[in-house]
Write an enzyme that holds these catalytic residues in place. Structure first.
Site, PDB file in Angstrom:
ATOM      1  CG  HIS A 222     -35.350   0.608 -35.692  1.00 41.55           C
ATOM      2  ND1 HIS A 222     -36.496   0.011 -36.142  1.00 41.55           N
ATOM      3  CD2 HIS A 222     -34.938  -0.141 -34.632  1.00 41.55           C
ATOM      4  CE1 HIS A 222     -36.784  -1.035 -35.399  1.00 41.55           C
ATOM      5  NE2 HIS A 222     -35.846  -1.160 -34.467  1.00 41.55           N
ATOM      6  CD  GLU A 223     -31.353   0.117 -33.073  1.00 41.57           C
ATOM      7  OE1 GLU A 223     -31.663   0.170 -31.864  1.00 41.57           O
ATOM      8  OE2 GLU A 223     -31.563  -0.894 -33.776  1.00 41.57           O
TER       9      GLU A 223
ATOM     10  CG  HIS B 172     -35.440   0.791 -29.858  1.00 43.00           C
ATOM     11  ND1 HIS B 172     -36.627   0.215 -29.467  1.00 43.00           N
ATOM     12  CD2 HIS B 172     -35.025   0.091 -30.955  1.00 43.00           C
ATOM     13  CE1 HIS B 172     -36.927  -0.782 -30.284  1.00 43.00           C
ATOM     14  NE2 HIS B 172     -35.977  -0.879 -31.189  1.00 43.00           N
TER      15      HIS B 172
ATOM     16  CG  HIS C 246     -40.041   3.937 -25.763  1.00 45.13           C
ATOM     17  ND1 HIS C 246     -40.561   2.770 -26.285  1.00 45.13           N
ATOM     18  CD2 HIS C 246     -40.818   4.231 -24.694  1.00 45.13           C
ATOM     19  CE1 HIS C 246     -41.611   2.391 -25.573  1.00 45.13           C
ATOM     20  NE2 HIS C 246     -41.775   3.253 -24.589  1.00 45.13           N
TER      21      HIS C 246
END
Length: 591
Positions: A384-385, A388, A391
């Site tokens: 998940h991190e 980010h 991105h």
């Protein structure tokens, strides 16, 4: 473990941001000088393109430099929040942020005070090409900007508008206390905001019930005060929206990211049509928990035992990398770069900030904070991190500083897409039935919490702010009635909507940023829609997805998602995500 006992390779490399603290101090001094220079430019923007370009360049450089200082100070503070040196450094950056805001506060009003024709000339000028998007976003606000006297008044009363939020925050975080609770063995446990969810995830049903009752009863005691604060917040949102010529507070809030109001309504209507599937999930939860009645304090309890398998951090990295293989070799190479070059602060130590996040400053690689503890859930947190982080990497490398930061509306897309790809890979590979059931349960709970529950919150905001918009008043009785009815609607007849749940509205701090929470649901839906396209092998989708990741805020969020064929103004992306929810329900039923 103390911070100094961490292995260097398990900590993030803050020297990539500032090699020495002397360089940090030099940049702080430099920013002070730049702020003085920028303040002296007030009143000069009408002098021509060259003057405007100089002001914009200085504004960009100041913003960039402050971000770098801010990130460094706060991440050093997060390494050990008990460290007085970095407490002070972080506090100084908060003061500097206020001063920076004051020194730049004239820029937007002055740009909007320019004749429309002149501002359009600036937008099209080659010397201001790098700032075209920034200036265009400001120009779009012209219809909502008042005359100089009214703007000055709105600025002065803006602080008053923050009063309900500030009062609620002080009450909720500083003054409110919860009673101790007992578990099934009569042992006493302290109840806090932070401990509440861990208790609700406990297998001890007595502990869950006592935590649920104690927390909501505490809010019930102050229901009239909290209703008054909520009402005041809705009133101020309505006031500022209408004074700025918006139809209502929803339109004003969504306009900040150029999101059509139809997106909000479309989300709610599409979720309404899918509520039978949510009710099917509730029935399955009741079945797997083997309880005669399912109560609201059973919503977070694990339906399936967590696998005993422990994942070392090295195994977690390899698991994530394998799961994200559909994104291509270049994405995996960036992922490995982050793993190898200390982008990540891995393990817990005394005083370290809890939780996990991805952050960073433009011009330097992203950073990820973890408190890794070898569970499968933490493997998902890593995926998940890093979603980010990459991105941000793609956006930072494709856009200039003012266009690089992406909007909240798309902020959870990359992280959730990574989780969806990872869970699909793990499902295909595992031969362990316990692990397979856990994975299905984990994914279904993500849907329940993010798509359904956040949409329920969004509908609550729509209904309550709608009353205020029409001149009505909100009371505790009214707020409780609306919330309880929604809870029954979303969870269905197989869930006992305990009377205490009627007070849950009083404990949701996000309500004090009106019309914010819907973005969790839309972002999740967009991510599932995109990941489904990737897994289906849609031609060109991976390249389009990377183009989306590289977009920053160079386009409106709606238009960025359209690059991937995801139109959030239509029901199809939400419907596509809900179809995945149904498929995983089928899998769980088959187990």
């Amino acid at each position: 473990m103390k911070r100094q006992d961490q292995k260097t390779e398990d900590t993030w490399n803050m020297q990539d941001l500032y090699e020495t603290e002397e360089l940090f101090a030099q940049d702080a001094d430099k920013l002070e000088q730049m702020m003085e220079e920028f303040s002296s430019l007030e009143g000069t923007l009408a002098q021509g393109v060259t003057q405007a370009a100089a002001a914009m360049k200085l504004y960009e450089d100041m913003s960039f430099l402050y971000e770098k200082l801010h990130v460094y100070a706060n991440q050093k503070y997060h390494e050990d929040t008990a460290n007085a040196k970095y407490q002070k450094m972080s506090g100084e950056m908060q003061i500097l942020e206020t001063r920076l805001g004051q020194s730049t506060s004239w820029l937007e009003p002055e740009l909007l005070s320019l004749p429309e024709e002149l501002l359009n000339t600036y937008i099209d000028a080659p010397k201001l090409l790098a700032y075209r998007r920034f200036l265009s976003r400001i120009a779009r606000k012209r219809v909502h900007v008042l005359d100089a006297r009214a703007e000055a008044l709105m600025s002065r009363i803006g602080e008053l508008g923050q009063a309900p939020s500030n009062i609620y925050s002080m009450f909720n975080n500083a003054d409110l206390r919860f009673p101790d609770i007992e578990d099934s063995e009569g042992k006493t446990h302290p109840l806090t905001h932070g401990m509440y969810i861990s208790y609700m995830e406990s297998k001890d049903r007595t502990l869950r019930k006592h935590a649920f009752d104690a927390l909501h009863s505490s809010y019930r005691q102050f229901q009239n005060t909290l209703a008054s604060i909520y009402y005041a917040n809705a009133k101020q949102a309505d006031f500022f929206a209408k004074e700025r010529h918006y139809e209502n507070a929803m339109e004003a809030a969504l306009d900040a990211s150029a999101i059509p109001v139809s997106v909000y309504h479309n989300l709610i209507h599409t979720i309404h049509r899918a509520l039978p599937e949510m009710h099917r999930y509730v029935r399955l939860r009741k079945k797997f928990l083997r309880v005669p009645e399912l109560h609201m304090y059973d919503v977070y309890a694990p339906m399936v035992d967590r696998p005993d398998k422990a994942y070392s951090f090295e195994e977690a990295k390899q698991t994530v990398k394998r799961g994200l293989a559909p994104l291509g070799e270049d994405y995996l190479a960036l992922l490995q770069e982050g793993f190898d070059n200390r982008w990540i602060d891995v393990y817990e130590n005394e005083g370290k900030r809890t939780g996990a996040y991805s952050w960073g400053a433009y011009g330097t690689h992203p950073y990820v904070l973890l408190n890794y503890n070898s569970t499968l859930k933490n493997v998902f947190t890593l995926a998940h991190e890093m979603g980010h982080a990459l991105h941000s990497w793609y956006s930072d490398h494709a856009q200039n500083y003012l266009n690089a930061g992406y909007r909240i509306f798309v902020a959870e897309v990359a992280s959730t897409c990574n989780e969806a790809l990872l869970i699909h890979d793990l499902m295909n590979r595992t031969q362990d039935e316990t692990e397979k059931k856990y994975l299905i349960n984990y994914f279904l709970d993500q849907f329940k919490s993010t798509m359904f529950r956040q949409t329920m919150f969004a509908e609550f905001e729509m209904l309550t702010h709608g009353i205020v918009e029409k001149g009505g008043m909100l009371t505790a009785e009214q707020l409780c009635s609306i919330y309880l009815d929604l809870n029954k609607k979303y969870f269905g007849e197989d869930m006992i909507s305990d009377p205490e749940i009627a007070y849950e509205w009083a404990r949701i701090p996000h309500f004090y940023t009106p019309f914010y929470v819907y973005q969790y649901a839309t972002g999740f839906a967009a991510a599932i829609a995109i990941s489904s396209k990737i897994l289906a092998g849609e031609p060109g989708i991976v390249e389009k997805y990377k183009q989306f990741l590289s977009g920053g805020c160079s386009k409106d969020p709606i238009d960025l998602l359209k690059i991937c064929g995801v139109d959030m103004s239509a029901p199809e992306p939400v419907e596509a995500a809900l179809q995945v929810f149904s498929e995983y329900l089928d899998k769980l039923e088959a187990e």
